[in-house]
Design an enzyme around this catalytic site. Structure first.
Site, PDB file in Angstrom:
ATOM      1  N   GLY A 348      -4.349   0.334  15.760  1.00  0.00           N
ATOM      2  CA  GLY A 348      -4.859   1.702  15.745  1.00  0.00           C
ATOM      3  C   GLY A 348      -5.942   1.825  14.698  1.00  0.00           C
ATOM      4  O   GLY A 348      -6.977   2.457  14.910  1.00  0.00           O
ATOM      5  N   ALA A 349      -5.700   1.185  13.547  1.00  0.00           N
ATOM      6  CA  ALA A 349      -6.637   1.233  12.432  1.00  0.00           C
ATOM      7  C   ALA A 349      -6.202   0.180  11.425  1.00  0.00           C
ATOM      8  O   ALA A 349      -5.102  -0.334  11.511  1.00  0.00           O
ATOM      9  CB  ALA A 349      -6.623   2.617  11.775  1.00  0.00           C
ATOM     10  N   GLU A 351      -6.402  -0.807   7.130  1.00  0.00           N
ATOM     11  CA  GLU A 351      -6.664  -0.238   5.809  1.00  0.00           C
ATOM     12  C   GLU A 351      -7.499  -1.121   4.881  1.00  0.00           C
ATOM     13  O   GLU A 351      -7.262  -1.111   3.666  1.00  0.00           O
ATOM     14  CB  GLU A 351      -5.324   0.065   5.135  1.00  0.00           C
ATOM     15  CG  GLU A 351      -4.482  -1.163   4.702  1.00  0.00           C
ATOM     16  CD  GLU A 351      -3.437  -1.607   5.708  1.00  0.00           C
ATOM     17  OE1 GLU A 351      -3.606  -1.282   6.908  1.00  0.00           O
ATOM     18  OE2 GLU A 351      -2.473  -2.277   5.323  1.00  0.00           O
ATOM     19  N   HIS A 384      -2.497   7.815   7.052  1.00  0.00           N
ATOM     20  CA  HIS A 384      -1.770   6.547   6.942  1.00  0.00           C
ATOM     21  C   HIS A 384      -2.619   5.499   6.217  1.00  0.00           C
ATOM     22  O   HIS A 384      -2.162   4.852   5.269  1.00  0.00           O
ATOM     23  CB  HIS A 384      -1.401   6.076   8.360  1.00  0.00           C
ATOM     24  CG  HIS A 384      -0.668   4.777   8.427  1.00  0.00           C
ATOM     25  ND1 HIS A 384       0.672   4.720   8.707  1.00  0.00           N
ATOM     26  CD2 HIS A 384      -1.076   3.504   8.247  1.00  0.00           C
ATOM     27  CE1 HIS A 384       1.056   3.451   8.706  1.00  0.00           C
ATOM     28  NE2 HIS A 384       0.011   2.689   8.423  1.00  0.00           N
ATOM     29  N   GLU A 385      -3.848   5.356   6.663  1.00  0.00           N
ATOM     30  CA  GLU A 385      -4.696   4.311   6.078  1.00  0.00           C
ATOM     31  C   GLU A 385      -5.068   4.636   4.637  1.00  0.00           C
ATOM     32  O   GLU A 385      -5.090   3.754   3.783  1.00  0.00           O
ATOM     33  CB  GLU A 385      -5.963   4.106   6.922  1.00  0.00           C
ATOM     34  CG  GLU A 385      -5.716   3.802   8.404  1.00  0.00           C
ATOM     35  CD  GLU A 385      -4.716   2.682   8.657  1.00  0.00           C
ATOM     36  OE1 GLU A 385      -4.618   1.760   7.824  1.00  0.00           O
ATOM     37  OE2 GLU A 385      -4.019   2.743   9.693  1.00  0.00           O
ATOM     38  N   HIS A 388      -2.420   3.719   2.177  1.00  0.00           N
ATOM     39  CA  HIS A 388      -2.391   2.290   1.837  1.00  0.00           C
ATOM     40  C   HIS A 388      -3.355   1.935   0.706  1.00  0.00           C
ATOM     41  O   HIS A 388      -3.204   0.887   0.091  1.00  0.00           O
ATOM     42  CB  HIS A 388      -2.806   1.455   3.052  1.00  0.00           C
ATOM     43  CG  HIS A 388      -1.725   1.177   4.052  1.00  0.00           C
ATOM     44  ND1 HIS A 388      -0.481   0.711   3.701  1.00  0.00           N
ATOM     45  CD2 HIS A 388      -1.723   1.257   5.403  1.00  0.00           C
ATOM     46  CE1 HIS A 388       0.240   0.513   4.811  1.00  0.00           C
ATOM     47  NE2 HIS A 388      -0.486   0.851   5.855  1.00  0.00           N
ATOM     48  N   GLU A 407       4.506  -0.690   5.440  1.00  0.00           N
ATOM     49  CA  GLU A 407       4.228   0.109   6.640  1.00  0.00           C
ATOM     50  C   GLU A 407       5.149   1.322   6.750  1.00  0.00           C
ATOM     51  O   GLU A 407       4.731   2.390   7.195  1.00  0.00           O
ATOM     52  CB  GLU A 407       4.333  -0.756   7.898  1.00  0.00           C
ATOM     53  CG  GLU A 407       3.234  -1.810   8.006  1.00  0.00           C
ATOM     54  CD  GLU A 407       1.822  -1.226   7.924  1.00  0.00           C
ATOM     55  OE1 GLU A 407       1.647   0.006   7.970  1.00  0.00           O
ATOM     56  OE2 GLU A 407       0.875  -2.023   7.777  1.00  0.00           O
TER      57      GLU A 407
END
Ligand SMILES: *[C@@H]1O[C@H](CO)[C@@H](O)[C@H](O)[C@H]1NC(C)=O
Ligand SMILES: *[C@@H]1O[C@H](CO)[C@@H](O)[C@H](O)[C@H]1NC(C)=O
Ligand SMILES: *[C@@H]1O[C@H](CO)[C@@H](O)[C@H](O)[C@H]1NC(C)=O
Ligand SMILES: *[C@@H]1O[C@H](CO)[C@@H](O)[C@H](O)[C@H]1NC(C)=O
Ligand SMILES: [Zn+2]
Length: 963
Positions: A348-349, A351, A384-385, A388, A407
């Site tokens: 999805g992506a 970091e 989310h990213e 991180h 995660e």
């Protein structure tokens, strides 16, 4: 990485097209199941796996005990810094390959005398210098030991350099390599992504290093604890822009031979892990903004930026970054944060520190096309990213076995970050549907596995990749949320902040976090029944979770490992014997009480006793990771409360009562009719979460009954329940002209339309057909609100004929935005005429019509339609050899395909056909679908059993409540 890559959360949340939720569960099950199989690998004393696995991973018997035959680096050398230069070519060379060339000088310190240099290198052609693949020098200029041999170990992915004399402890050396690699379209390491703009094909050179592909871009010590400083220089075509983790500090136009190029040099990175590196060359443009002294930029295709699709991401990135600075009490460690959208991207992506990469659908927002679900996904993935950047990047787990903490943590706090950016959404509650319910389904299987793995069990790159699953992300998030809840957020962030400060630019193991949380507990005088370690070990080292049974007549509270199949056998012993330390929150009627801890198998707590006019509700807001079962008397009182004044029970718990009841029924803890009873109050329910929970669970009933006489009864019952919701939204939206204010109401409006139309509420079908017809009359002006497009397309195509279908197909082919094309592709599977579905099935094997990457999911969409299911099964059987041979490669597709096409199977006849399919195609094979065939047989048998036990009860119940 963003979790989007193993199951799109957006599918789960929007959950409208034909029970996509059920598909997600099945996919989740199969991911975990195959992972379990893969883990059944014996580990020899050298730490190397010795047997083959059933997932197609070749046997890896170590040829010897030499260090280069082991997967882990020895501890004799530590990298300090790298000087890396790379030059990707964005056009094919004479041999028809896209390549990159480069060189790397790594300075490393010898900490133990050795005559061996092992450094990761994979799929790189190293240029030899004086007969060897690398050159060695001593940092202080003295004479280095001579190289005796150098070679590449393909299996363990090393460059091996043997020396005639030892390297000296304390001395620093420099190893130089010069190399060529392929800029392949394989989505790993340094790779290429291709798109068309204004009829011109454009190539982007980009990277995805996590977990073990930095070694595919340049030789490096490619383990997360081998942190170093990276000085990166990229050579690129004139007119393109090069990006990397650091800021560009020097850009010069120069020539390489006769080629005119630009060379961009980047500021040295902080001390960091190789898996977080990134470098990208493209002709993208960007928009930017300063947030304090941090520069924020959003990069994408020129067209996308010009259309304003980066604006939403730019709007939320700054505030979310600020939120995390406050939350962690630590400033953002870098001077810039770039976010970039890529046309081809596996996860999805990702970091990467300072240069986060996204799928286009995870970053680009267009208010004319994107739904509120699409928007939520963007906000949560960005959060989310960004989470991180500290947790994971600044402080990094020492080895991949602790991936769940990295995660799980980001998957928990993504809700906090997104909530800060969009406080009106109420998004923090949605973790219960999006992660907790979802992973409950997976973690209730005997084949589940604990969050934590032993360091020496995770060695090979495939074993590392397998850790990126629902358990690591969603169960990790769920137990960390529970921890934050029972500690209180104040204590949780206090421990977190000292942890991040102590280990900045360093590595940890998960118990380091427990140490710091325990310090915060002691500092604040928080009362806990045991140390943080002792409580959490039971959640982290044991698989599964408990069901807590409460007898409100006696106050007896008992816990038991919850297994969805009560006959399944657990082969994995636990030192804690499947007893957890369970924090129990509760309320009686509307009054909540003092929490208590269930610390053993059975206990008695007088607070759990109720009087005749009281009911008890436990696990408020599902803050704990467990299910709750009550005595029948208490259930009856809760049911009565639901039908009289359901608002007294918190909305999350209404969702949970439903989800618990259906799952307890599957596991034979309570009768199926009790679960159905929980849905009777839904005609008064207006909230999204309980509805979504009920519809997710009822999907299974549809799958089991939609080919039988019970289907009619089920449809009548659901129609009666959903009609008031449909009328409510009609009023709320002023006859469907306004968008509901609340985010969750926007979701529930979709549920109302979807179910009202699918159960045949006439006003619904008319409404949707009118919208679709007016779009057909004027294709340039789509009048359907983006939130409603999936459901409207599906219902209109389902109710329509070839004209509606062909129009949908044309719009699909013309769609210029992936988000829109995906909605149409799913909706085309909703047709109800068999010939249309058969024609669509034929299209799936023509790559000019349906892209290869979408073929299997399209077949699964068709199989989700009750009319399409037998057609898809026949199609798959008839074409298996062709599908298998021409669509091999994609890692998940065969298992998704087989599981998806057979998920309705529930008769002896289905079972026979499935067994015959297995025999008939034994010669062709099933590849990555091998386990799925076995799972499908098991699931069919379980369904046959379930139907035998439940058919009559369900039929009688439905007759009573939908006469
Ligand atoms: C690497 O070397 C092999 C063998 O000579 C060759 O086939 C391959 O094309 C080379 N790869 C690159 C990217 O140059
Ligand atoms: C380099 O060349 C490009 C394209 O020819 C030009 O746009 C750019 O301004 C030049 N940059 C420098 C630093 O001279
Ligand atoms: C971004 O923020 C600006 C200023 O608040 C606002 O006008 C605009 O609508 C926002 N854009 C999006 C896509 O949310
Ligand atoms: C990193 O952490 C380890 C283990 O706690 C410690 O021994 C070491 O000194 C730390 N290194 C740095 C550079 O802080
Ligand atoms: Zn992540």
């Amino acid at each position: 990485m963003g979790k989007g890559f193993f199951i799109s959360k957006a599918i789960g949340v929007v959950g409208i097209v034909l029970g996509a939720g059920a598909v997600a569960t099945i996919i989740a099950l199969s991911v975990v199941y195959s992972q379990e199989k893969a883990k059944n690998v014996e580990v020899s004393p050298t730490g190397n796996p010795t047997t083959t696995t059933t997932t197609g991973v070749p046997a890896t018997t170590p040829p010897s005990n030499e260090p280069w035959h082991k997967y882990r680096l020895p501890d004799s050398l530590l990298p300090v810094s790298y000087e890396v230069s790379l030059w990707p070519r964005l056009v094919k060379n004479a041999e028809g390959l896209y390549i990159f060339t480069g060189s790397s000088d790594v300075t490393f310190r010898c900490v133990k005398e050795t005559d061996l240099i092992l450094i990761h290198s994979n799929k790189l052609n190293l240029t030899s210098d004086g007969g060897y693949l690398a050159t060695l020098s001593v940092l202080d200029g003295s004479k280095p030991p001579a190289i005796s041999e150098s070679w590449l170990e393909v299996r363990t992915q090393y460059l091996v350099v043997k020396l005639k004399e030892n390297l000296k402890a304390g001395q620093s050396y420099v190893l130089r390599t010069v190399f060529t690699g392929e800029l392949a379209d394989d989505l790993g390491g340094f790779y290429r992504s291709v798109y068309i703009e204004d009829g011109v094909e454009k190539v982007v050179a980009t990277t995805q290093m996590q977990p073990t592909d930095a070694r595919k871009a340049f030789p490096c010590f490619d383990e997360p604890a081998m942190k170093a400083i990276f000085h990166i220089t990229v050579t690129h075509p004139r007119g393109t822009v090069a990006l990397s983790n650091g800021k560009d500090i020097e850009t010069v136009n120069t020539t390489e031979g006769t080629v005119e190029v630009t060379r961009t040099k980047f500021a040295p990175t902080p001390k960091m892990s190789t898996y977080l590196l990134a470098f990208i060359v493209s002709d993208y443009i960007s928009i930017d903004k300063m947030e304090g002294d941090v520069s924020i930029r959003i990069f994408a295709r020129r067209k996308a930026i010009e259309a304003g699709q980066g604006e939403y991401a730019l709007n939320v990135t700054g505030p979310i970054l600020r939120f995390f600075e406050t939350y962690y009490n630590a400033s953002y460690p870098l001077p810039k944060s770039d976010q970039i959208a890529l046309p081809d991207f596996n996860a999805g992506a990702m970091e990467n520190w300072g240069l986060i990469t996204y799928r286009e659908t995870a970053l680009l927002y267009d208010p004319d096309v994107s739904s509120n679900g699409n928007k939520e996904r963007i906000a949560t993935i960005i959060a989310h990213e960004l989470a991180h950047m500290w947790f994971g990047n600044l402080v990094t787990l020492k080895w991949w076995n602790d991936l769940w903490l990295n995660e799980g943590f980001a998957s928990y706090v993504e809700y906090l970050g997104a909530d800060d950016a969009e406080p009106e959404w109420g998004i923090k509650d949605l973790i219960v549907l999006g992660d907790i319910h979802r992973v409950f389904a997976v973690d209730a299987l005997a084949s589940s596995h604990p969050l934590s793995s032993k360091e020496d069990e995770i060695q090979r790159p495939e074993q590392i990749s397998e850790l990126f699953d629902a358990i690591s992300y969603s169960k990790g998030a769920s137990v960390l949320r529970m921890l934050s809840n029972f500690l209180s957020e104040e204590v949780f962030v206090m421990g977190l902040s000292t942890y991040l400060n102590q280990f900045a630019f360093n590595n940890t193991v998960y118990t380091d976090l427990w140490d710091h949380l325990q310090m915060a507990v002691e500092k604040t005088g928080t009362s806990l029944p045991a140390r943080v370690h002792d409580i959490m070990n039971r959640w982290v080292l044991q698989m599964g979770f408990p069901v807590v049974s409460i007898d409100t007549a006696t106050g007896t509270v008992t816990q038991q490992h919850f297994l969805l199949d009560p006959d399944s056998v657990v082969n994995r012993p636990s030192e804690f014997e499947y007893v957890w330390f369970v924090p129990i929150t509760w309320q009686k009627n509307s009054v909540s009480g003092q929490d208590f801890w269930l610390l053993k198998k059975t206990d008695t707590n007088m607070d759990m006793k109720v009087t005749v006019d009281q009911w008890l509700l436990a696990n408020l807001n599902v803050s704990g990771f467990y299910r709750v079962k009550y005595d029948i008397a208490n259930y009856n009182k809760l049911l009565k409360q639901l039908t009289t004044a359901h608002e007294v029970i918190p909305v999350i718990n209404r969702a949970q009562l439903i989800d618990d009841a259906f799952n307890l029924a599957r596991a034979k803890h309570v009768p199926t009719t009790l679960a159905l009873d929980m849905t009777r109050y839904l005609n008064k329910e207006r909230e999204y979460m309980p509805w979504e929970s009920a519809l997710d669970n009822l999907d299974f009933f549809y799958l089991m009954f939609d080919r039988s006489e019970i289907y009619g009864l089920l449809q009548t019952y659901i129609r009666r329940q959903v009609e008031p919701l449909f009328d409510y939204y009609k009023a709320e939206t002023a006859d469907w002209t306004k968008v509901p204010d609340r985010h969750t109401d926007q979701y529930n409006q979709v549920n109302a339309l979807s179910k009202a139309c699918s159960t045949g509420v006439p006003a619904c079908t008319e409404l949707i057909q009118a919208w679709y017809s007016s779009w057909m009359a004027d294709p340039q002006n789509n009048p359907i609100h983006p939130n409603l497009r999936s459901v409207v397309y599906c219902s209109a195509i389902g109710a329509g004929g070839v004209v509606e279908w062909d129009f949908g197909w044309r719009m699909f082919k013309n769609a210029s935005i992936a988000i829109e094309a995906d909605k149409l592709r799913a909706a085309l599977a909703c047709a109800s005429q068999p010939w249309l579905l058969n024609r669509y099935l034929e299209y799936t094997l023509n790559a000019n019509l349906i892209r290869k990457q979408d073929a299997t999911s399209t077949i699964v969409y068709i199989a989700s339609n009750v009319v399409g299911q037998p057609l898809a099964w026949d199609f798959m059987r008839a074409n298996w050899a062709y599908i298998f041979n021409s669509y091999g490669g994609g890692s998940f597709s065969f298992s998704n395909l087989i599981n998806g096409v057979t998920k309705r199977f529930s008769t002896e006849f289905d079972l026979k056909q499935l067994q015959q399919f297995k025999v008939d195609n034994a010669g062709v094979g099933f590849g990555s679908g091998t386990l799925a065939v076995e799972q499908s047989i098991e699931r069919t048998q379980a369904n046959i059993k379930w139907l035998k036990d439940n058919r009559d009860n369900v039929q009688n119940w439905l007759k009573e409540f939908s006469p």
